[in-house]
Every structure is written in structure tokens, then in C-alpha cells.
Write a protein that holds these residues in place. Structure first.
Motif, PDB file in Angstrom:
ATOM      1  N   THR A 169     -12.899  10.334 -43.175  1.00  0.00           N
ATOM      2  CA  THR A 169     -12.574  10.453 -44.548  1.00  0.00           C
ATOM      3  C   THR A 169     -11.183  11.645 -44.274  1.00  0.00           C
ATOM      4  O   THR A 169     -11.245  12.353 -43.706  1.00  0.00           O
ATOM      5  CB  THR A 169     -13.256  11.178 -45.542  1.00  0.00           C
ATOM      6  N   PRO A 170     -10.252  11.685 -45.375  1.00  0.00           N
ATOM      7  CA  PRO A 170      -9.228  12.668 -45.358  1.00  0.00           C
ATOM      8  C   PRO A 170      -9.370  14.206 -45.309  1.00  0.00           C
ATOM      9  O   PRO A 170      -8.884  14.766 -44.571  1.00  0.00           O
ATOM     10  CB  PRO A 170      -8.140  12.510 -46.700  1.00  0.00           C
ATOM     11  N   ASP A 171     -10.699  14.431 -45.907  1.00  0.00           N
ATOM     12  CA  ASP A 171     -11.070  15.654 -45.788  1.00  0.00           C
ATOM     13  C   ASP A 171     -11.846  16.044 -44.419  1.00  0.00           C
ATOM     14  O   ASP A 171     -12.668  17.232 -44.246  1.00  0.00           O
ATOM     15  CB  ASP A 171     -12.032  16.070 -46.998  1.00  0.00           C
ATOM     16  N   MET A 172     -11.991  14.979 -43.649  1.00  0.00           N
ATOM     17  CA  MET A 172     -12.563  15.196 -42.371  1.00  0.00           C
ATOM     18  C   MET A 172     -14.107  15.356 -42.269  1.00  0.00           C
ATOM     19  O   MET A 172     -14.480  15.842 -41.403  1.00  0.00           O
ATOM     20  CB  MET A 172     -11.768  16.089 -41.375  1.00  0.00           C
ATOM     21  N   SER A 173     -14.562  14.989 -43.466  1.00  0.00           N
ATOM     22  CA  SER A 173     -16.025  15.548 -43.587  1.00  0.00           C
ATOM     23  C   SER A 173     -16.993  14.166 -43.309  1.00  0.00           C
ATOM     24  O   SER A 173     -18.256  14.488 -42.963  1.00  0.00           O
ATOM     25  CB  SER A 173     -16.353  15.765 -44.974  1.00  0.00           C
ATOM     26  N   ARG A 174     -16.572  13.003 -43.218  1.00  0.00           N
ATOM     27  CA  ARG A 174     -17.402  11.893 -43.021  1.00  0.00           C
ATOM     28  C   ARG A 174     -16.734  10.816 -42.274  1.00  0.00           C
ATOM     29  O   ARG A 174     -15.306  10.637 -42.151  1.00  0.00           O
ATOM     30  CB  ARG A 174     -17.752  11.558 -44.498  1.00  0.00           C
ATOM     31  N   CYS A 175     -17.507  10.050 -41.417  1.00  0.00           N
ATOM     32  CA  CYS A 175     -16.846   9.108 -40.765  1.00  0.00           C
ATOM     33  C   CYS A 175     -16.801   7.905 -41.592  1.00  0.00           C
ATOM     34  O   CYS A 175     -17.424   7.613 -42.628  1.00  0.00           O
ATOM     35  CB  CYS A 175     -18.109   8.677 -39.790  1.00  0.00           C
ATOM     36  N   ALA A 176     -15.418   7.305 -41.494  1.00  0.00           N
ATOM     37  CA  ALA A 176     -14.822   6.155 -42.467  1.00  0.00           C
ATOM     38  C   ALA A 176     -14.832   4.835 -41.741  1.00  0.00           C
ATOM     39  O   ALA A 176     -14.218   3.861 -42.505  1.00  0.00           O
ATOM     40  CB  ALA A 176     -13.359   6.543 -42.969  1.00  0.00           C
ATOM     41  N   LEU A 177     -15.235   4.867 -40.626  1.00  0.00           N
ATOM     42  CA  LEU A 177     -15.233   3.455 -39.865  1.00  0.00           C
ATOM     43  C   LEU A 177     -15.895   2.384 -40.373  1.00  0.00           C
ATOM     44  O   LEU A 177     -15.572   1.306 -40.259  1.00  0.00           O
ATOM     45  CB  LEU A 177     -15.646   3.562 -38.488  1.00  0.00           C
ATOM     46  N   ALA A 178     -16.940   2.688 -41.225  1.00  0.00           N
ATOM     47  CA  ALA A 178     -17.669   1.509 -41.876  1.00  0.00           C
ATOM     48  C   ALA A 178     -16.986   1.191 -43.362  1.00  0.00           C
ATOM     49  O   ALA A 178     -17.598   0.563 -43.997  1.00  0.00           O
ATOM     50  CB  ALA A 178     -19.345   1.920 -41.911  1.00  0.00           C
ATOM     51  N   ASP A 179     -16.222   1.917 -43.782  1.00  0.00           N
ATOM     52  CA  ASP A 179     -15.304   1.768 -44.804  1.00  0.00           C
ATOM     53  C   ASP A 179     -14.760   0.445 -44.928  1.00  0.00           C
ATOM     54  O   ASP A 179     -14.369   0.006 -43.989  1.00  0.00           O
ATOM     55  CB  ASP A 179     -14.508   3.044 -45.406  1.00  0.00           C
ATOM     56  N   GLU A 180     -14.137  -0.269 -46.109  1.00  0.00           N
ATOM     57  CA  GLU A 180     -13.484  -1.291 -45.992  1.00  0.00           C
ATOM     58  C   GLU A 180     -12.383  -1.431 -45.198  1.00  0.00           C
ATOM     59  O   GLU A 180     -12.331  -2.453 -44.701  1.00  0.00           O
ATOM     60  CB  GLU A 180     -13.343  -1.376 -47.482  1.00  0.00           C
ATOM     61  N   GLY A 181     -11.563  -0.698 -45.258  1.00  0.00           N
ATOM     62  CA  GLY A 181     -10.138  -0.927 -44.458  1.00  0.00           C
ATOM     63  C   GLY A 181     -10.547  -0.875 -43.106  1.00  0.00           C
ATOM     64  O   GLY A 181     -10.016  -1.775 -42.270  1.00  0.00           O
ATOM     65  N   ALA A 182     -11.282  -0.007 -42.729  1.00  0.00           N
ATOM     66  CA  ALA A 182     -11.445  -0.079 -41.083  1.00  0.00           C
ATOM     67  C   ALA A 182     -12.107  -1.214 -40.614  1.00  0.00           C
ATOM     68  O   ALA A 182     -11.839  -1.823 -39.615  1.00  0.00           O
ATOM     69  CB  ALA A 182     -12.284   1.344 -40.964  1.00  0.00           C
ATOM     70  N   VAL A 183     -13.094  -1.657 -41.451  1.00  0.00           N
ATOM     71  CA  VAL A 183     -14.050  -2.930 -41.105  1.00  0.00           C
ATOM     72  C   VAL A 183     -13.008  -4.239 -41.094  1.00  0.00           C
ATOM     73  O   VAL A 183     -13.285  -4.736 -40.296  1.00  0.00           O
ATOM     74  CB  VAL A 183     -15.207  -3.112 -42.112  1.00  0.00           C
ATOM     75  N   ALA A 184     -12.139  -4.197 -42.211  1.00  0.00           N
ATOM     76  CA  ALA A 184     -11.314  -5.211 -42.190  1.00  0.00           C
ATOM     77  C   ALA A 184     -10.428  -5.291 -41.069  1.00  0.00           C
ATOM     78  O   ALA A 184     -10.201  -6.180 -40.416  1.00  0.00           O
ATOM     79  CB  ALA A 184     -10.469  -5.215 -43.519  1.00  0.00           C
ATOM     80  N   GLY A 185      -9.752  -4.240 -40.779  1.00  0.00           N
ATOM     81  CA  GLY A 185      -8.723  -3.791 -39.724  1.00  0.00           C
ATOM     82  C   GLY A 185      -9.556  -4.471 -38.382  1.00  0.00           C
ATOM     83  O   GLY A 185      -9.372  -5.244 -37.421  1.00  0.00           O
ATOM     84  N   PHE A 186     -10.895  -3.797 -38.270  1.00  0.00           N
ATOM     85  CA  PHE A 186     -11.597  -4.277 -36.807  1.00  0.00           C
ATOM     86  C   PHE A 186     -11.939  -5.560 -36.942  1.00  0.00           C
ATOM     87  O   PHE A 186     -12.074  -6.308 -35.968  1.00  0.00           O
ATOM     88  CB  PHE A 186     -12.790  -3.261 -36.707  1.00  0.00           C
ATOM     89  N   GLN A 187     -12.417  -6.080 -37.804  1.00  0.00           N
ATOM     90  CA  GLN A 187     -12.647  -7.588 -38.146  1.00  0.00           C
ATOM     91  C   GLN A 187     -11.534  -8.586 -37.479  1.00  0.00           C
ATOM     92  O   GLN A 187     -11.458  -9.469 -36.860  1.00  0.00           O
ATOM     93  CB  GLN A 187     -13.199  -7.897 -39.448  1.00  0.00           C
ATOM     94  N   PHE A 188     -10.405  -8.096 -38.173  1.00  0.00           N
ATOM     95  CA  PHE A 188      -9.192  -8.886 -37.440  1.00  0.00           C
ATOM     96  C   PHE A 188      -9.035  -8.821 -36.228  1.00  0.00           C
ATOM     97  O   PHE A 188      -8.835  -9.857 -35.333  1.00  0.00           O
ATOM     98  CB  PHE A 188      -7.769  -8.374 -38.231  1.00  0.00           C
ATOM     99  N   LYS A 189      -9.186  -7.656 -35.691  1.00  0.00           N
ATOM    100  CA  LYS A 189      -9.123  -7.568 -33.986  1.00  0.00           C
ATOM    101  C   LYS A 189     -10.180  -8.414 -33.257  1.00  0.00           C
ATOM    102  O   LYS A 189      -9.990  -9.152 -32.502  1.00  0.00           O
ATOM    103  CB  LYS A 189      -9.320  -6.203 -33.618  1.00  0.00           C
ATOM    104  N   VAL A 190     -11.242  -8.427 -33.847  1.00  0.00           N
ATOM    105  CA  VAL A 190     -12.258  -9.375 -33.455  1.00  0.00           C
ATOM    106  C   VAL A 190     -12.055 -10.704 -33.449  1.00  0.00           C
ATOM    107  O   VAL A 190     -12.130 -11.622 -32.650  1.00  0.00           O
ATOM    108  CB  VAL A 190     -13.983  -8.800 -34.019  1.00  0.00           C
TER     109      VAL A 190
END
Lengths: 306, 283, 417
Positions: free
Chosen positions: C206-227
Motif C-alpha cells: 500500500t502507498p504508506d508501505m504498511s501492508r502487502c497489496a498483492l492480494a488487492d484487486e489491481g494486483a490480482v487482476a494484473g497477475f490474472q492477466f499474466k497467468v
């Protein structure tokens, strides 16, 4: 009697001293130091020695809870269970075959020894091509006989075949080393022993299993221990061919099918910079190696001196 | 079965067939084992940039890579450095290991078994653990940027000690006792009986230590901050850059780098494999 | 035996002759660098120029093999024998900076040049508000495509795909499994997946670097596309697998028609005689995007001459030095003032690379980034292999990232004490 015991000790010391001095300074002290490191947490990089935080056995406790470490130990044992017998078997086979009075035996010896001096990294790269999906030579050969099992994932991309594939590369590369040791030892077996057996009508196989293999025990013991130690330290072969992969699901987590402890150790030391944790890991490896070696000593100790 | 047949009638055809099978098996194994070797040579002869063309044989073979290795990359100096380090390390490590192995195999002294166990155990701790403390010692001794730093820490070769002791224990005790009765002292027993008898293994150890130092990359890099002291393995790693690998050059240099050890092996193998021992026992 | 004695004597003699060192006047700054031979030649010319204007300072550059640099730095830091300056990967800088190994340069006047430095490059030197180095090289991934394979499939190499939809169409047209030709070849690692994640609006943290954002919507969609490129569309050749033919090698051999790659690849491909083009990575729902890589020059906290060392770093990052660097080596200058001095005619691809950098986003600036890579990669591989749904893989990746973030907090706290 007392005087001769003293003289024996002194003369032994003379023989030992060059080795022991170097050992004491460059091996024993670092050994002691790294054990101390395993009881500490290392945070600073500059002047590590003066910046340690003593944590007792916390690193060891953390390791026992570390699922990835447990997994890496399993993979290491699997790796060792494959490579040690296969490596020793191949070396012995080559040595016995080349101990025949063949005209070209010298040529073959050189051929089998040469891969040993090649860089493991170079060998790893070449085999990666041979093993690769779609384009690899081996994959193609299997396709021509109708086996498409490897076409999509190759040999290194499939969890079931990745480890054996790595092992085969290493066995082929290292067999020349064991072969030399066995060949040298075979020279110590007097021909008379075989001649006596032949008179008794022993077959080729009987001579091998009843004379050759038992008499080679000290070498085999050496090969087993050195082989186990090498397996516990295995790194380059994994680095060059699979970087720890391919992934396997273990419960919720994905772990690497070739993620051996030697690789995890490197990762912990140089990537994660957890030096204390890495040292603790090394000492667990040491404990395992010592246990395995003691078992081997029991099993392989020559029954009679000859 | 073949054994009994053989004793009944010394028939040539059976032996012929066996020899033929042996040759076929060995040749097949040699081809598999030597394939990476052949690939290395072929890649060394390829034009840079065409290393991964599917052809095994280079389309336009060139010796340019080999020339560049020595002219542009200072490998002449690296070879000199590596020769100094590898020869002296192998020499002294083998000597020290054989002396200590003699003590462990034939002498009685206090704490013998315990000392041996500790020494062997040191081999089982991953090499990574030694690097930083050893470097600290080298630094304390002021040995940075010297050959000594590359050589001395590895002169206590535990692997070699273990190997030699294992072999020395196979030497018949009767030979040693006989010499003792003739009034030979320890050095005479060591020099005239044990070492000649163990020569195949001593020579093997020399070869293996030489090989170890000839390819020891990380330590030799860590103790030098001067390009003039770089050794062959350090030089080889220069061909791997951050984003690209200069495979053709690397393979050319690798091919040359294994020449010394291969030559040693080819010419020395008769000494360490073929029956030196049998002659020695008669003495 | 005689030869043996001779060998020992020669050895001993040689061992003695190398110990002497020349004494130099003034301040000597040692630099460990990992340049290739062309870069090194230019670098040494720059060093000469620096000597001309700074008579009291001598730069001693030692070329270190890239593979051995980090272990060598770590070992030397432990015993306080590190050099003054080293050229390190952008991912390595925060890792050693959080552990107190680098000198903050703010007090030595780097402020004066900061405005000139390309922002994505500068941000890779800054950690918790302090500047720990000067950029030496900056780059990001672009789309490389094989002109011959495009033509063979009836596609126009003048109009490479601009969006991910077009990209999939192009790739499908090119892929010919019987011939072993695939539209795309890709790598598995997190850094190489960032263009997908970013262009779908995701991020690692997340922008404040406090939490992993990989399981959030954008990252999941991006990675789904790669898969999907591999699993659903079947246009990827398995380059990402352990033991697969890597993207760059497959590209060179005409197996993969498109790959991601950076400026460093241009020379090798030209040498190999490949007809190729470079384009922006196609855009997704969140527009164009790429990642940031490169190298920074840093000053170690053990250095006795941080002021002089910083002077050298600023000289390398200056407009003139960077213009020379860009023109002779075809690399992106880290100094924006140098842009106008570039001869784009002799470096046809440089314009695209620089255009792409406008959409570049640096990875989170934390010490544990290399750990995150190693923890996340197996999860991503499992997802690519179809062993896990993408969301499950990302969730499990995030658990591991959470541990790294907690470690980082603890580490920083231990230094504040």
C-alpha cells in the motif's frame, strides 16, 4: 614404558603440528565463532563482531517453527538419498569396468574424469537446454517415441522429475572423481586374492560382491560421508538449473521442489542477511551430518582388518 | 556362469563378445558425459551473439574469442596467479595432510579419536560459515592482496586428511612392523613405506586440491582488491555481467582453463592409478 | 623432486614481490564497480576528467565481477575494510542502508543537484527522507518484438500492440505450436511481473508501505492477466518455468515473438543480427506502466572521506558526464538536463526507452525487497502452473510479505535505540 609413551606422543605431535596449527587458526576458531554467532541476532553490517545481540537458543527455536526450513531438510534428505547411492554405484561400476586390461582404458578414464574439472555452472547450463520443454534434445527424443509427458514442462519444470534430473547431472559430472578413488584402492587388492577365488570357481559377480566390495569398504565409507556432506551443502547445481523451483503446494504454502537446505542457507545469509539464523541452520546441518556419519561408521566399519 | 565357462575352456569368442559389450557401454557413457564438454568447445568457436543458435556446430567457426580472452581480458596474468596459488596450495596441503594422516593411522597419542572426530566434524559445517571469520583473520594478519591469503587458510585440508587416513589403514600392519624391527624411525617409515604405498592416493589428493584452488572463486575474490591479483575463476566470472552473459568468451576461457589439470591428469594417471604399489611391496 | 623445489622457490619469490604499494598524495577514494568493458572505458575517461578539476582527490577504480560484488561488500563491511564507494544494484541499496552501512549524503551538498536527477532514479536512492547515493544508471522494461515473426504472421511491425487486448490478438496470430513459435515469452519473478500489476492499477505494498497489496484487486487482476497469457490464451512458451528456455534466449532464436527487456539487450541482439523493434509495454486499465531497475553509486559509512566521495558521485551524475555516458553507450541519462544533448539518430531505441520511463514506477523502497521477491516467486509460479487460483496464491504471498515487513520494523527499531 612411560618414556616411550611420551616419545610416541611427541613424535605424533611433530607429524600433526603443521596441520593442527592451520586447522586451529583457520578452521577451529571460525567454527567456534560461528557457533557463537548462532546464539546471536545480527543487525548491523559494519563491524559485525562488536554489534551482536545475544538471544540464546532463539534462532534454533525459530528454525524448528520455520516450515520452509523443515521442507528444505526433507528435500535435502531426498536429494542425498538419490545422489549418494547413485553416485557411488556409478563410480564403482566405472572403476570395476576400467580395471580390466582394456587397450583404451586410459582414454576412457580421461573421458570420465574430464567432466569433473568442468565448472558445475557450465554443465548446469548445458543440461538446462537438454532438459528444456518444447525444444530440449531429451524432450524431443521422448516425443519421437510417443511420450509427450515432458513436452510442456520439460524435466526441470515438473516437481516429480526436477530433483532426479538435477541428481543425474551431478552424478554424471562427479562419477569420475569416485572412479579415481576406487581405481586407486583397487590397486591395493593383491591379484592373489582373486586367483585363489578363481580356483574355488567363483563367478565374476561373486568376486565383485564377496571380495572387491568388502575390501573397498574404507573408500565407500569415505564416499558416503563426503557425499552426504556435499548433499547438505548443495547449492551451485540448484542455483544453475532450477533456483529452487518448481513450486509444490504444501497446505496453504507453495514451496520449491528443489529448495534444498544449502540453497536456503545461501538465501538466508546473502539475501536475507540473517547471519545468526544462518549459523544456527549450519549447526543443525552439522548435527545431521554427524548422526549420519556415526550410523555409517557402524554399518561400514570393516569387520576384519586386512 | 561365465566364470565357470571360462575356466572350462579358454574360448576366445566369449571374451571377445564381453570386451565388445564393454566398449559399447563405456563409449556410450563417455559420449553422454562428454556432451557438455563438446558443447563448451563448440560455443567457444561461435561468433558472439550466435551462441544460442540451434546448430550444434558453429556456422562460421572463429578463434577470435580465444584471442580476445588473452588480449583484452588479462588472462595471462590470471593464469600465472592461479598457477602459483593452485600449485603451492596443492603441494603443501597434500604434504600436511599426509603427515597428519600418518599420525592418525599409525601413532598412538592422547585424545586421538576425539581430535579426529572434531576435525572431521569441521568438514560438515557449510563453507559459507567460514568466510567472514577467516577473512577477519586474514585482515588482522595484514595479508590482504597477497597470495598467502589465498593459500594458507586452505592448507589444513580435512577432506584430504580423511581420505589419506582411510587409505593408510588399508596398508598391511605387518609391513610397518617389519620396518620398525629393522630399526626404521617414523620419518623413514613415513617416507619409504607409507607414502610410496599410498602414492596413488597422495597423487589423487594433489590433483583434487589443485582442482579445488583452480576453481575457488569466492574466497580468491574476497581477499583481493587488485585486478593484478585476480585468478582464473575470478576472471571467468567477469564474463557474467549484470544483464548479459558473454557466453562465447566465457566458454573459450573455460576451455583453456581446464587445459592444465587435464594435462596433469593425462600424463600423471599412470603414476596414481596403475600399479605403483605392487612394485613397492616387493621392496 | 628438483622441479618441485624449484616450484616452491619460484612461488615464494613471487609471493613476496607483490606486497609493495605505491603511496599516493592527497585523498584516495576507492571505487568498486561492475561495469562491462565498454562502460568501463567511458567511466575511466570520466575519472580522468574528474582528476583534472579536483587535483587533491585520486579515484582508484577496481573492477569487480558482478556475481561476487555483494558477498565481497558484506564480508568487507563486517571487518571494516569496505571501499569508499561502490556501484550497487538499486535493490541492494535499501537492504544495506537500513542496516547502517551507508553514509547519508545530504550534508555534503547533494541538494544542489537533486532537481536535475530523473525522479524515478533519485527515489531509488532515498530511504526514510535521507539520500544514500547518486543514481548511476536507470532503466525499465519495454516490449521487444521480432520483426520477421511479425511479418510472417501478416502483422505490421510499424504498429506494435498498444493495449493488452491488441497484445493478446497479436500473440494469438503469431503462435504456431507445431513450429514451436510463441507470441510471448515471460519470466516468473515479481520484478518482471510489475508491468502487469502496475498497468492494472495494483502494487506490491500500500502507498504508506504498511501492508502487502498483492492480494488487492489491481494486483490480482494484473497477475490474472499474466497467468491467462499462458493458461487461457496459450500464447506464452513456458519461458517462466524452471528449466524453460529463457525469454531472451528464445527471442534470439525466433521462438518467442515478443518479450520484455531493457536497454542493455540492444547491443547483443544487434550483434546476433536479429531484426527487432522496441515499443512501450501495452497499456491496461490503469494506462501504461513499467518497473525501475538500475544501479546507484553509494558511499559506505566506513569511508573516511565521505565529502570527497560525494563530490565524485555528483560529478558522475552531472549534466556533462551523463550526456557523454548516454551518447557513447546509448543508455538513459540519469540527469534530465542531459536529455537535450542526446544524439537520438545514433541510438534509435533510446527515445522509446526514455518515453517508457515516464510511466515507470519504482518498487517499494524497503530493505526487505529482495526477500519479498524470493518469498513471492514460488507462489506466483504455483499460480502460473494452475496449482492454485491467483487470489489464493496472492493471499499466501501476502502472509510471507507480512513477516518481512514486521522484520523490517524490528530492524529499524533496533537502530533507533
Amino acid at each position: 614404558m612411560k618414556r616411550s609413551a611420551l616419545a610416541e606422543n611427541v613424535s605424533a605431535l611433530v607429524f600433526l603440528s603443521p596441520f593442527i596449527v592451520i586447522f586451529g587458526v583457520f578452521l577451529a576458531w571460525p567454527l567456534f565463532y560461528s557457533f557463537y554467532l548462532s546464539l546471536n541476532k545480527v543487525t548491523a553490517l559494519v563491524n559485525v563482531f562488536d554489534n551482536l545481540t545475544f538471544v540464546g537458543f532463539q534462532n534454533f527455536i525459530a528454525l524448528f517453527k520455520d516450515g520452509l526450513f523443515g521442507w528444505s531438510l526433507l528435500m535435502t534428505l531426498y536429494y542425498a538419498a538419490l545422489i549418494v547411492p547413485l553416485g557411488i554405484g556409478t563410480s564403482l561400476l566405472l572403476a570395476v569396468l576400467l580395471n580390466n586390461k582394456l587397450r583404451l582404458s586410459r582414454l576412457f578414464r580421461t573421458a570420465f574424469f574430464l567432466p569433473y574439472v568442468l565448472d558445475l555452472f557450465v554443465v548446469g547450463i548445458v543440461w538446462t537446454f537438454i532438459y528444456s520443454p518444447h525444444f530440449g534434445v531429451l524432450t524431443r527424443i521422448f516425443e519421437t517415441v510417443g511420450i509427450t509427458y515432458f513436452s510442456e514442462q520439460g524435466f526441470l519444470g515438473r516437481p516429480a522429475t526436477a530433483m532426479p534430473a538435477v541428481v543425474i547431472v551431478n552424478v554424471l559430472k562427479g562419477a569420475g572423481f569416485g572412479m579415481i578413488l576406487y581405481l586407486a584402492a583397487l590397486q591395493n587388492i593383491p591379484d592373489s586374492v582373486y586367483e585363489a577365488a578363481e580356483v574355488d570357481g567363483a563367478s565374476w559377480w561373486q568376486k565383485l560382491t564377496r571380495i572387491t566390495i568388502p575390501l573397498l569398504r574404507p573408500v565407500t565409507l569415505f564416499m558416503v560421508i563426503v557425499g552426504v556432506v556435499a548433499a547438505l551443502n548443495a547449492f551451485v547445481e540448484v542455483f544453475a538449473m532450477t533456483t529452487g523451483g518448481p513450486s509444490v503446494n504444501v497446505g496453504e504454502r507453495a514451496y520449491g521442489a528443489t529448495w534444498v537446505t544449502g540453497y536456503y542457507l545461501f538465501d538466508t545469509f546473502y539475501v536475507r542477511l540473517k547471519l545468526g539464523y544462518a549459523a544456527a541452520m549450519s549447526y543443525i546441518l552439522l548435527a545431521i551430518a554427524v548422526t549420519v556419519s556415526l550410523i555409517n561408521l557402524r554399518l561400514l566399519r570393516p569387520k576384519t582388518d586386512y | 556362469m561365465t566364470g565357470s565357462e571360462k575356466t572350462k575352456r579358454p574360448v576366445q569368442p566369449g571374451r571377445w563378445a564381453r570386451t565388445a559389450v564393454l566398449y559399447v557401454v563405456l563409449s556410450a557413457a563417455a559420449i553422454v558425459v562428454l556432451f557438455p564438454f563438446a558443447w563448451m568447445i563448440m560455443t567457444a568457436l561461435k561468433q558472439p551473439g550466435t551462441e544460442f543458435d540451434p546448430e550444434f556446430f558453429p556456422k562460421q567457426p572463429t578463434l577470435e574469442n580465444l584471442k580476445r580472452v588473452f588480449t583484452e581480458f588479462g588472462f595471462v596474468r590470471y593464469f600465472l596467479n592461479s598457477s602459483i596459488v593452485a600449485v603451492s596450495s596443492a603441494l603443501f596441503a597434500t604434504l600436511f595432510a599426509s603427515l597428519a594422516a600418518y599420525a592418525f593411522a599409525f601413532k598412538n597419542f592422547i585424545l586421538k579419536e576425539k581430535v579426529f572426530a572434531v576435525i572431521i566434524a569441521s568438514m560438515m559445517v557449510p563453507g559459507l560459515m567460514y568466510v567472514v571469520p577467516q577473512f577477519a583473520i586474514i585482515n588482522r594478519l595484514g595479508w590482504m592482496n597477497t597470495y598467502r591469503a589465498m593459500i594458507v587458510p586452505h592448507l589444513a585440508n580435512v577432506f584430504g586428511l580423511f581420505l589419506l587416513r582411510q587409505y593408510m589403514t588399508t596398508i598391511p600392519k605387518s609391513l610397518i612392523d617389519a620396518a620398525r624391527i629393522d630399526g626404521a624411525n617414523d620419518f623413514q617409515v613415513y617416507g619409504r613405506i607409507v607414502v610410496p604405498l599410498a602414492l596413488p592416493v597422495v597423487a589423487t589428493l594433489f590433483l583434487l586440491t589443485f582442482q579445488f584452488h583452480w576453481s575457488n572463486f569466492l574466497w580468491q575474490l574476497i581477499v583481493t582488491n587488485k585486478e593484478s591479483l585476480y585468478t582464473v575463476p575470478v576472471g571467468l566470472s567477469m564474463f557474467k555481467q549484470q544483464h548479459e552473459q558473454l557466453y562465447a568468451l566465457k566458454m573459450a576461457a573455460s576451455a583453456v582453463s581446464i587445459v592444465p589439470i587435464s594435462v596433469i591428469f593425462v600424463f600423471a594417471q599412470r603414476y596414481f592409478i596403475e600399479g605403483v604399489t605392487k612394485g613397492a611391496i616387493k621392496e | 623432486m628438483r622441479y618441485l623445489v624449484l616450484a616452491v622457490c619460484v612461488t615464494a619469490l613471487l609471493a613476496c614481490t607483490c606486497a609493495k604499494e605505491a603511496v599516493k598524495e592527497g585523498v584516495v577514494i576507492t571505487v568498486w564497480e561492475t561495469y562491462n568493458s565498454e562502460e568501463r572505458a567511458v567511466f575511466l575517461e570520466l575519472v580522468d576528467r574528474f582528476h583534472e578539476v579536483n587535483s587533491g582527490i585520486t579515484i582508484e577504480a577496481v573492477n569487480i565481477p558482478f556475481d561476487g560484488l555483494e558477498p565481497k561488500i558484506l564480508t568487507s563491511l563486517a571487518t571494516q575494510t569496505a571501499p569508499d564507494v561502490a556501484r550497487v544494484d538499486v535493490g541492494f541499496l535499501p537492504k544495506i542502508a537500513v542496516r547502517g552501512a551507508l553514509h547519508p549524503l545530504d550534508e555534503y551538498g547533494v541538494e544542489s543537484i537533486k532537481d536535475e536527477i530523473r525522479p524515478v532514479a533519485l527515489s531509488s536512492c532515498v530511504l526514510d527522507g535521507k539520500t544514500y547515493g547518486m543514481p548511476d544508471q536507470v532503466n525499465g522494461l519495454c516490449l521487444f518484438f521480432n520483426v520477421d515473426l511479425f511479418k510472417a504472421a501478416g502483422l505490421d511491425p510499424e504498429t506494435p500492440p498498444e493495449t493488452w487486448e491488441e497484445f493478446v490478438e497479436y500473440a494469438k496470430t503469431i503462435t504456431d505450436r507445431d513450429k514451436g513459435v510463441f507470441g510471448f515469452g515471460m519470466r516468473n519473478s515479481l520484478w518482471w511481473s510489475l508491468p502487469f500489476i502496475y498497468s492494472f492499477g495494483g502494487d506490491i505494498l500500500t502507498p504508506d508501505m504498511s501492508r502487502c497489496a498483492l492480494a488487492d484487486e489491481g494486483a490480482v487482476a494484473g497477475f490474472q492477466f499474466k497467468v491467462d497469457l499462458y493458461a487461457k490464451h496459450g500464447v506464452e512458451g513456458g519461458a517462466w518455468r524452471s528449466g524453460g528456455i529463457r525469454d531472451d534466449m528464445g527471442f534470439q532464436n525466433g521462438k518467442y515473438a515478443m518479450i520484455f527487456n531493457g536497454p542493455w539487450a540492444v547491443k547483443g541482439l544487434q550483434q546476433a543480427g536479429i531484426d527487432f523493434g522496441v515499443a512501450l509495454i501495452p497499456s491496461g486499465p490503469a494506462g501504461h506502466a513499467t518497473n525501475v531497475g538500475g544501479n546507484n553509486l553509494v558511499v559506505f559509512s566506513t569511508s573516511e572521506h565521505p565529502r570527497e566521495a560525494t563530490k565524485f558521485l555528483m560529478f558522475i551524475a552531472s549534466r556533462e558526464s551523463q550526456a557523454k555516458w548516454a551518447n557513447e553507450l546509448g543508455q538513459i541519462p540519469v540527469n534530465v538536463l542531459a536529455d537535450e544533448l542526446i544524439d537520438f539518430d545514433s541510438h534509435p531505441y533510446l527515445g522509446v526507452f526514455m518515453e517508457q520511463m515516464k510511466y515507470a514506477k519504482p518498487r517499494p523502497q524497503i530493505g526487505g525487497y529482495p526477500e519479498i521477491e524470493n518469498d513471492v516467486n514460488p507462489e506466483m509460479q504455483a499460480a502460473l502452473d494452475g496449482k492454485k487460483p491467483v487470489l489464493a496464491a496472492m493471499k499466501s504471498a501476502c502472509e510471507k510479505v507480512g513477516v518481512v515487513l514486521a522484520d523490517e520494523e524490528a530492524l529499524k527499531a533496533s537502530f533507533k535505540e
